[in-house]
Enzyme design. Structure first.
Site, PDB file in Angstrom:
ATOM      1  CB  SER A   1      -0.964  -0.033   1.183  1.00  0.00           C
ATOM      2  OG  SER A   1      -1.909   1.008   1.109  1.00  0.00           O
TER       3      SER A   1
ATOM      4  CG  ASP B   1      -2.975   4.294  -1.258  1.00  0.00           C
ATOM      5  OD1 ASP B   1      -3.770   4.112  -2.208  1.00  0.00           O
ATOM      6  OD2 ASP B   1      -2.889   3.507  -0.298  1.00  0.00           O
TER       7      ASP B   1
ATOM      8  CG  ASP C   1      -2.798  -0.212  -2.431  1.00  0.00           C
ATOM      9  OD1 ASP C   1      -2.773   0.943  -1.960  1.00  0.00           O
ATOM     10  OD2 ASP C   1      -3.355  -1.167  -1.855  1.00  0.00           O
TER      11      ASP C   1
ATOM     12  CG  ASP D   1      -6.051   0.686  -0.572  1.00  0.00           C
ATOM     13  OD1 ASP D   1      -5.234   1.626  -0.583  1.00  0.00           O
ATOM     14  OD2 ASP D   1      -6.022  -0.225   0.276  1.00  0.00           O
TER      15      ASP D   1
END
Length: 543
Positions: free
Chosen positions: A145, A297, A299, A301
């Site tokens: 992440s 961010d 990734d 999500d």
């Protein structure tokens, strides 16, 4: 060198499927570097409700093929015991993500499972969507992440009901994580774990379905000029497809951050919340005369936004402010269309304003522990958020936080407001006029040793403070022994005179102590004055 450590290292080298990490360990043994070896052999990387997350490196305490392989083997045992057999794997563009995907696919395939692999590095929400869309029993996302560049991770989703929990393609919670961790502990070697080469490399069909479903959130595209940054992550391609499918103008990209780069060269930490992370986006907004800035961010999500505030110029919206914008807008749409139903929810560290919005519009509201895995378990979730810029505006498509759907939905809200001569700040001010200004702030303190956080919380429990920042402590809730029906978690909720709420807890994903403050005042200036009075004394208190 300690004989027991040497034996452990040599056994690990013999079992390591990756010749690179095996060679790295052998070099350390030859050099007699016991200090570094102890760091790499400080216990197996803990598997918890965030799956795995840690620095890339050799040995059981880091992210590498051997650790990922044993984790996959543990998941195989967990799945077989429950009659589960379909797996989909996704990955981001961090170092090691491709290797960890391959390692996992081999082991799931060797178990005789039906295995699908996403076609290339893609956002986490696409993996969460694919888990449900492909009727998979398990979804694995290889990502860390918004962690620093040296980290990687392994996030696990359950597709159906498991362990008595209705997962519906959401992240694992207790007791599932404990069951999986026990199975991983039983994997002593990878040498005898069967490996296969039979899996389906997916094409873009599942990605296109996600894009089409998400694009429906914005049926009234306008002409706002929107700057977008993917923060060197994997968001750009999918976000551009979603905005184009919905009919929005082409986004203005922050070119320096648009393409995946595992080194994240322009930011100290690849998290839109971190100071300076969106400076390039703000500069681009000023340059092109933008109406809105949106950031994901790495990734994708999580979603962050910046607005041109008439009082202060371009500034980031706090995670709570964005959550309140979404909540108020969705609540209004539910009030206008009675066929739209569902519950609202947020995490305990988020603003109390969403609860008040829900009460105003007579919408069911649930408060849950920190982490979107808990929000995803709310039945019929119409909207959920956590202040760490995680939002679910379409839980039917993705039963998890989704920074892409949030980005598009925010663009639609801003577009609709603009058509009425209003802005996102105007919408916030309408909420504040009704419920009082809710000022929130998060203080994060990085630590090199997580035991420091444990010691601090233990000390506060043993000797609770009578006052903080010159204000009397009126009550303390120990979240490890909750009285409001929530599951226990490590942390303290402290109330100061004047209705000031402070929550102290360790981060679930990074070596950080986090402190969340909420003050409720008549206006923004009063709230900022109060937060300014609290900030440094709280930092000193937690130091």
């Amino acid at each position: 060198m300690n004989a027991q450590l040497l034996a452990e290292v040599q056994a690990w080298i013999a079992d390591d499927p990756d010749p690179k990490t095996a060679a790295e360990l052998a070099k350390l043994v030859a050099a007699g570097d016991e200090v570094t070896l102890k760091k790499y052999f400080a216990g197996f990387l803990q598997f918890g409700t965030a799956g795995l997350r840690g620095p890339i490196g050799p040995g059981p305490s880091c992210m590498n093929r051997a650790v990922v392989g044993r984790t996959a083997a543990g998941l195989v045992a967990y799945m077989k015991e429950r009659g589960l057999s379909r797996v989909v794997i996704g990955r981001d563009a961090r170092y090691g993500s491709g290797d960890f995907t391959e390692e996992s696919a081999q082991i799931f395939s060797g178990a005789g499972f039906e295995v699908f692999v996403l076609p290339r590095p893609l956002p986490t929400p696409v993996l969460a969507f694919a888990t449900r869309e492909l009727n998979c029993d398990l979804g694995v996302m290889v990502t860390a992440s918004h962690n620093p560049p040296q980290d990687n991770g392994y996030k696990v989703y359950i597709g159906p009901t498991a362990d008595g929990i209705e997962y519906a393609a959401s992240q694992i919670i207790n007791p599932t994580d404990g069951f999986i961790a026990k199975e991983i502990d039983l994997v002593n070697s990878l040498k005898d774990v069967p490996r296969g080469k039979s899996w389906t490399a997916l094409d873009d069909v599942v990605v296109d379905k996600y894009v089409a479903r998400t694009a429906k959130l914005a049926p009234r595209p306008g002409s706002l000029k929107i700057v977008y940054t993917a923060m060197h992550g994997v968001g750009t391609e999918t976000v551009e497809k979603v905005f184009a499918k919905a009919g929005f103008p082409k986004l203005v990209l922050v070119s320096e951050q648009a393409q995946p780069d595992p080194d994240f060269p322009t930011v100290a930490f690849p998290n839109p919340e971190e100071p300076g992370a969106i400076d390039l986006a703000l500069a681009k907004a000023r340059q092109v005369g933008a109406d809105l800035v949106i950031a994901n961010d790495p990734d994708a999500d999580r979603c962050a936004a910046a607005v041109n505030d008439p009082n202060s110029g371009w500034r980031m919206l706090r995670g709570d402010e964005l959550g309140i914008i979404f909540g108020e807008w969705i609540a209004r749409s539910m009030a206008q269309d009675k066929t739209k139903t569902g519950a609202f929810g947020n995490s305990i560290v988020s603003s109390s304003a969403l609860r008040k919005i829900a009460a105003h519009y007579v919408i069911d509201f649930k408060e849950v522990l920190t982490g979107f895995k808990w929000l995803a378990k709310i039945e019929d979730l119409a909207f959920g958020y956590e202040e760490a810029i995680g939002y679910s505006v379409d839980s039917e498509t993705v039963n998890d936080k989704d920074g892409i759907s949030a980005a598009l939905f925010l663009a639609q809200i801003a577009t609709d407001l603009n058509a009425d001569g209003k802005t996102l700040v105007d919408l916030l001010n309408e909420v504040w006029a009704r419920h009082g200004f809710h000022g929130t702030e998060q203080i994060s303190i990085r630590v090199s040793d997580m035991s420091r956080i444990t010691e601090l919380l233990a000390g506060l429990r043993k000797n609770p403070p009578a006052e903080i920042a010159g204000r009397t402590v009126s009550s303390i809730d120990d979240l490890a022994a909750p009285k409001d029906g929530l599951p226990p978690t490590d942390g303290l909720r402290i109330w100061l005179d004047g209705g000031i709420r402070i929550i102290i807890r360790p981060s679930g994903t990074e070596a950080k102590m986090k402190c969340y403050i909420e003050v409720i005042t008549k206006d923004e200036k009063s709230a900022n004055d109060l937060l300014n009075q609290l900030r440094q004394p709280l930092k000193d208190f937690l130091a």
